[in-house]
Design a protein around this motif. Structure first.
Motif, PDB file in Angstrom:
ATOM      1  N   LYS A  93     -32.373 -19.674  19.272  1.00  0.00           N
ATOM      2  CA  LYS A  93     -31.187 -18.929  19.713  1.00  0.00           C
ATOM      3  C   LYS A  93     -30.062 -19.884  20.111  1.00  0.00           C
ATOM      4  N   VAL A  94     -28.877 -19.639  19.566  1.00  0.00           N
ATOM      5  CA  VAL A  94     -27.688 -20.421  19.900  1.00  0.00           C
ATOM      6  C   VAL A  94     -26.617 -19.475  20.431  1.00  0.00           C
ATOM      7  N   VAL A  95     -26.068 -19.797  21.590  1.00  0.00           N
ATOM      8  CA  VAL A  95     -24.973 -19.032  22.175  1.00  0.00           C
ATOM      9  C   VAL A  95     -23.663 -19.702  21.786  1.00  0.00           C
ATOM     10  N   HIS A 142     -20.779  -9.538  20.613  1.00  0.00           N
ATOM     11  CA  HIS A 142     -20.570  -8.505  21.638  1.00  0.00           C
ATOM     12  C   HIS A 142     -19.925  -7.278  20.994  1.00  0.00           C
ATOM     13  N   PRO A 143     -20.502  -6.097  21.182  1.00  0.00           N
ATOM     14  CA  PRO A 143     -20.010  -4.900  20.473  1.00  0.00           C
ATOM     15  C   PRO A 143     -18.584  -4.504  20.811  1.00  0.00           C
ATOM     16  N   VAL A 154     -18.233 -13.640  23.131  1.00  0.00           N
ATOM     17  CA  VAL A 154     -19.576 -14.205  23.229  1.00  0.00           C
ATOM     18  C   VAL A 154     -20.429 -13.665  22.093  1.00  0.00           C
ATOM     19  N   ALA A 155     -21.301 -14.516  21.569  1.00  0.00           N
ATOM     20  CA  ALA A 155     -22.164 -14.134  20.453  1.00  0.00           C
ATOM     21  C   ALA A 155     -23.450 -14.943  20.525  1.00  0.00           C
ATOM     22  N   SER A 282     -26.872 -10.372  31.645  1.00  0.00           N
ATOM     23  CA  SER A 282     -27.923  -9.415  31.291  1.00  0.00           C
ATOM     24  C   SER A 282     -27.986  -9.198  29.783  1.00  0.00           C
ATOM     25  N   LEU A 283     -26.833  -9.080  29.145  1.00  0.00           N
ATOM     26  CA  LEU A 283     -26.799  -8.940  27.691  1.00  0.00           C
ATOM     27  C   LEU A 283     -27.400 -10.166  27.013  1.00  0.00           C
TER      28      LEU A 283
END
Length: 290
Positions: A93-95, A142-143, A154-155, A282-283
């Motif tokens: 996972k990469v932010v 982010h939706p 953010v993704a 939290s997301l």
């Protein structure tokens, strides 16, 4: 304004400039979204003709190494051209920033195809083959994301393989103090060496202080303290730049922000704006498992 944007990019730029919140500002992040940044040769990186000297990479930074920051990630095109940064927060996972993973569309933005993105971890010098290159299994954006100046920048990228490397630690609930004005922070990346300069082939880092929300709001009327945080120097001279987008803002060993947007690079009165990751903790836990 940066040169050489695509026709689609020019259309998006016109729409963004017409936005009530954006007004007349030109954003670093928009350039990073529209224009992949090719890492040049050593000569092009250090050439004064390109508006860059060895001391000015990441605009005022110093050399850094993935040996010290093994979780630092570069986002590239399939051809290996750098365009953004990110942080490995779990083995797969990469932010990163949402604007690094979307394209303009008739509806506003659409998520890039996973085949258009590569992630490189453990490569201090992007001209080498050291470290690991991974493909992408899936992309979460982010939706509510529509524009970096609207927030939600953010993704999360899920890689097509697990990377055996130490991971970065995300900011946690209760870490509000890390955003206090004057708190020392660090950002890093391979981005442009000056506003109109070349990118850096090697990783650079920059120490900079967190800035009070009130000071940031004076620089940017569209600044949203619930979704963003500023860091840098109001006098200018040192800053992240295009190509650093999505890279981490680190305080006390935790990733508290992501390079998001700003007015040019290292301009007086125009500090860098970063995604305030605590707002999305939290997301991110749901998306990354950490």
């Amino acid at each position: 304004m940066f040169a050489s944007i695509t026709l689609k990019g020019a259309a998006l730029l016109r729409r963004v400039e017409q936005s009530k919140r954006v007004g007349r500002r030109i954003r670093v992040a928009l350039t990073a979204l529209l224009l992949p940044l090719v890492v040049g040769s050593a000569a092009s990186v250090d050439s004064p003709e390109n508006g860059s000297v060895a001391e000015s990479r990441i605009v005022g930074g110093v050399p850094a190494s993935t040996a010290d920051h093994p979780w630092m990630a570069a986002l590239t095109t399939p051809n290996g051209d750098l365009y953004c940064g990110g942080a490995l927060v779990a083995p797969d996972k990469v932010v990163t920033a949402a604007h690094c993973l979307v394209l303009p569309s008739e509806q506003g933005v659409r998520v890039k195809s996973r085949t258009d993105v590569r992630v490189v971890v453990g490569r201090t010098d992007l001209r080498t083959t050291e470290g690991v290159q991974a493909g992408v299994r899936s992309i979460w954006v982010h939706p509510r994301y529509s524009s970096f100046v609207e927030g939600e920048d953010v993704a999360v990228i899920t890689l097509d393989r697990r990377i055996d490397a130490p991971t970065a630690t995300l900011v946690g609930h209760g870490d509000e103090r890390l955003y206090s004005p004057g708190t020392p922070a660090t950002t890093m990346g391979w981005g442009r060496t000056s506003e109109n300069g070349a990118t850096s082939a090697t990783l650079r880092s920059l120490d900079l202080p967190m800035i009070a929300d009130a000071d940031c709001a004076r620089s940017y009327p569209e600044y949203d303290p619930a979704a963003m945080v500023c860091a840098g120097y109001l006098e200018g001279g040192r800053d992240a730049c295009a190509g650093d987008s999505g890279g981490p803002l680190i305080v006390e060993g935790r990733v508290v922000g992501l390079v998001s947007w700003g007015d040019g690079c290292a301009r007086e009165g125009s500090p860098g704006v970063y995604t305030r990751l605590l707002e999305y903790r939290s997301l991110l836990a749901h998306q990354t498992g950490v």
